[in-house]
Design an enzyme around this catalytic site. Structure first.
Site, PDB file in Angstrom:
ATOM      1  N   ASN A 284     -10.413  -3.188  -6.109  1.00  0.00           N
ATOM      2  CA  ASN A 284      -9.691  -2.156  -6.869  1.00  0.00           C
ATOM      3  C   ASN A 284     -10.412  -1.724  -8.143  1.00  0.00           C
ATOM      4  OD1 ASN A 284      -6.356  -3.327  -5.927  1.00  0.00           O
ATOM      5  ND2 ASN A 284      -7.553  -1.648  -5.082  1.00  0.00           N
TER       6      ASN A 284
ATOM      7  N   ASP B  50       0.835  -1.209   0.000  1.00  0.00           N
ATOM      8  CA  ASP B  50       0.000   0.000   0.000  1.00  0.00           C
ATOM      9  C   ASP B  50       0.868   1.259   0.000  1.00  0.00           C
ATOM     10  OD1 ASP B  50      -2.340   1.389  -0.085  1.00  0.00           O
ATOM     11  OD2 ASP B  50      -2.899   1.029   2.007  1.00  0.00           O
TER      12      ASP B  50
END
Ligand code: FPP
Length: 243
Positions: free
Chosen positions: A59, A11
């Site tokens: 996503n 991330d």
């Protein structure tokens, strides 16, 4: 003992790029290069399995331009790195729901798997359109099909059977999960497999994650192991004693 399997939630690419005044995709590009280096570092440290969370089932909610850019980047990644990964002893295994992925990615991913099939120093699972709930649901669907067809009895269903139908069948569960970028969430990553994993969260953004950061995560894992070592036989045996 070293972790056998490290899962990584990579991330912070977007924030990193923003800090440099660059587009988010540039962060993903640098992140993809980091991913390769960290896999090689894990191999050098004797880790047998690494799972990289490259694209989650969530996503898709990102702007289409970012999703398409990520796919292009991944296509390039597989195409450009497969030979080197094979020579470096890295076996590539893509996990996730491939059915929704663009055909071009499915093709290069399958090629990378074929080219690296005989590599044996480390297995890298690249989680693409992967979600832990998808993984469990797919396993249960296949088991239900076997029960309906009479190949299995409902009483055969136990934890080992479910594990054997997951995308990571035959692999040890991740015993260490690293999340960069500071959030302490599991974000639908390897939900079943992570049952006893130690979770290491670092503020470091993924494009800044270096070999030393991997070593810090492994040291954290070893210190956790040692803490329980004198009290219980094996904290990381996947069955919870001491965990
Ligand atoms: C999270 O950062 C990262 C992703 C959603 C993609 C991860 C993909 C790569 C590192 C490139 C592909 C890798 C391989 C191995 C093919 P973010 O965008 O959520 O960052 P932010 O939280 O700062 O916005």
């Amino acid at each position: 003992m070293l972790p056998k399997h490290i899962g990584i939630i990579m991330d912070g690419n977007g924030r990193w790029a923003q800090q440099q005044g660059k587009p988010r995709l540039y962060g993903h590009q640098v992140g993809a290069n980091r991913a390769k280096d960290i896999v090689l570092a894990a191999r050098d440290r004797g880790i047998g399995y690494v799972t990289l969370f490259a694209f989650s089932t969530e996503n898709w909610k990102r702007p289409i331009s970012e999703v398409q850019g990520l796919f292009l980047l991944m296509e390039e990644f597989f195409r450009e790195n497969a030979d080197e990964l094979a020579e470096s002893g890295v076996k590539v295994n893509v996990i996730g729901d491939r059915s929704r992925l663009p055909r071009s990615i499915r093709t290069v991913a399958a090629n990378a798997e074929r080219i690296t099939a005989n590599a044996s120093r480390i297995i890298v699972n690249i989680a693409l359109n992967y979600g832990g709930r998808w993984d469990v649901a797919s396993a249960l669907r296949r088991i239900a099909e076997d029960v309906a067809a009479g190949r299995l009895d409902a009483s055969d269903i136990d934890e080992d059977l479910i594990s054997s139908r997951l995308a990571t069948a035959g692999q040890p569960d991740p015993d260490l999960i690293i999340r960069t970028g500071g959030e302490s969430r599991i974000s639908n990553f390897m939900l079943w497999q992570a049952a006893y994993a130690e979770i290491y969260v670092t503020q470091t953004l993924w494009p800044d994650f270096r070999d030393e950061d991997l070593d810090a995560a492994i040291s954290f894992f070893l210190s956790r192991t040692r803490r329980y070592g004198g009290l219980k036989t094996a904290p990381h045996n996947g069955r919870g004693e001491g965990g």
